[in-house]
Motif scaffolding. Structure first.
Motif, PDB file in Angstrom:
ATOM      1  N   LYS A   1      -4.520   3.006  -7.566  1.00 19.32           N
ATOM      2  CA  LYS A   1      -3.857   3.444  -6.340  1.00 19.32           C
ATOM      3  C   LYS A   1      -2.347   3.283  -6.361  1.00 19.32           C
ATOM      4  CE  LYS A   1      -4.568  -0.976  -3.872  1.00 19.32           C
ATOM      5  NZ  LYS A   1      -5.045  -1.743  -5.033  1.00 19.32           N
TER       6      LYS A   1
ATOM      7  N   ILE B   1      -0.378   6.235  -4.942  1.00 16.59           N
ATOM      8  CA  ILE B   1      -0.958   6.825  -3.743  1.00 16.59           C
ATOM      9  C   ILE B   1      -0.327   6.197  -2.505  1.00 16.59           C
ATOM     10  CG2 ILE B   1      -3.091   7.151  -2.425  1.00 16.59           C
ATOM     11  CD1 ILE B   1      -4.614   6.944  -5.083  1.00 16.59           C
TER      12      ILE B   1
ATOM     13  N   ARG C   1      -0.591   4.865   0.986  1.00  9.72           N
ATOM     14  CA  ARG C   1      -1.808   4.326   1.555  1.00  9.72           C
ATOM     15  C   ARG C   1      -1.535   3.496   2.803  1.00  9.72           C
ATOM     16  NH1 ARG C   1      -0.211   2.033  -3.180  1.00  9.72           N
ATOM     17  NH2 ARG C   1      -0.014  -0.229  -3.278  1.00  9.72           N
TER      18      ARG C   1
ATOM     19  N   VAL D   1      -8.493  -0.111   2.327  1.00  7.60           N
ATOM     20  CA  VAL D   1      -7.248   0.537   1.914  1.00  7.60           C
ATOM     21  C   VAL D   1      -7.569   2.004   1.676  1.00  7.60           C
ATOM     22  CG1 VAL D   1      -5.355   0.518   0.259  1.00  7.60           C
ATOM     23  CG2 VAL D   1      -6.537  -1.624   0.820  1.00  7.60           C
ATOM     24  N   TYR D   2      -6.840   2.883   2.345  1.00  7.89           N
ATOM     25  CA  TYR D   2      -7.176   4.304   2.237  1.00  7.89           C
ATOM     26  C   TYR D   2      -5.924   5.145   1.988  1.00  7.89           C
ATOM     27  CZ  TYR D   2      -5.671   4.519   7.157  1.00  7.89           C
ATOM     28  OH  TYR D   2      -4.949   4.429   8.325  1.00  7.89           O
ATOM     29  N   ALA D   3      -6.160   6.315   1.398  1.00  6.73           N
ATOM     30  CA  ALA D   3      -5.066   7.235   1.090  1.00  6.73           C
ATOM     31  C   ALA D   3      -4.654   7.978   2.349  1.00  6.73           C
ATOM     32  CB  ALA D   3      -5.512   8.224   0.013  1.00  6.73           C
TER      33      ALA D   3
ATOM     34  N   THR E   1     -11.205   6.207   0.851  1.00  3.41           N
ATOM     35  CA  THR E   1     -11.062   4.793   0.543  1.00  3.41           C
ATOM     36  C   THR E   1     -10.707   4.618  -0.927  1.00  3.41           C
ATOM     37  OG1 THR E   1     -12.683   4.220   2.236  1.00  3.41           O
ATOM     38  CG2 THR E   1     -12.229   2.553   0.559  1.00  3.41           C
TER      39      THR E   1
END
Length: 208
Positions: free
Chosen positions: A21, A24, A26, A37-39, A45
């Protein structure tokens, strides 16, 4: 999924990594001891942080860890209680195995990369793009499969090199942090009778 734990450096947090990640953008959604934790681009996720982890399951050592099926079932129940509907998966083990290069062709868009077909089990051959100067058909080496964490902390996921899919990495002694590893490029070379698919163990596969 890669599960990682390092109480001395990070605290009592079990990190669950679904993809690399670092590039990314986030954000984090936290409910109780669980943080998703998400984009930002699509909401997928990319990781979980589970706080007070050692109070939930037994954890030992540091670096990559492999919770049992029972551990995962318990964590999923706690995720549900916290209000999350996604589920964790039981990690695949082993992630470092003996592999044999069965085929190798030059990468069409590189002067040093090769596209290798590597047998990692009796019934499984994967494609790995590699630049090791000593790679050759018939060579047996140690392969880090998708879902592995290297001693450096680098994560192994399916990816692409110069537009060609790659499903793992053939490892050098230095990348495996083996004692007295030569400080030069090249994957580890194993004995010809090393069993394909055998889990990596320094005591079996390395002599300093």
């Amino acid at each position: 999924m890669i599960f990682a734990y390092n109480k001395a450096q990070v605290g009592d947090v079990l990190m669950v990594l679904l993809e690399d990640k670092k590039d990314i953008k986030r954000a984090v959604e936290r409910k109780g001891d669980f943080a998703r934790v998400y984009a930002l681009e699509d909401g997928r996720t990319v990781a979980w942080n589970i706080f007070e982890a050692s109070q939930k399951i037994a954890l030992e050592g540091q670096g990559q860890v492999f919770p049992s099926a029972a551990d995962i079932t318990h964590l999923n129940a706690l995720l549900d209680e916290a209000g999350f509907r996604e589920r964790l998966e039981v990690p695949v083990y082993p992630v470092f195995v003996v592999g044999e290069i069965k085929e190798m062709v030059a990468h069409p868009d590189s002067d040093h990369l090769n596209i290798c077909q590597v047998q990692v089990a009796q019934d499984r051959v994967i494609q790995i793009v590699a630049g090791a100067p000593n790679a050759a058909v018939g060579l047996k080496t140690i392969v880090a499969l998708p879902g592995a964490m290297m001693p450096s902390g680098a994560l192994i996921f399916q990816g692409q090199l110069r537009g060609v899919a790659s499903y793992g990495m053939m490892c050098s002694p230095r990348e495996l942090a083996l004692p007295n590893a030569p400080q030069k490029r090249g994957i580890i070379e194993l004995a010809a009778d090393a069993p394909v698919g055998q889990a990596f163990a320094a005591s079996k596969h390395w002599q300093a």
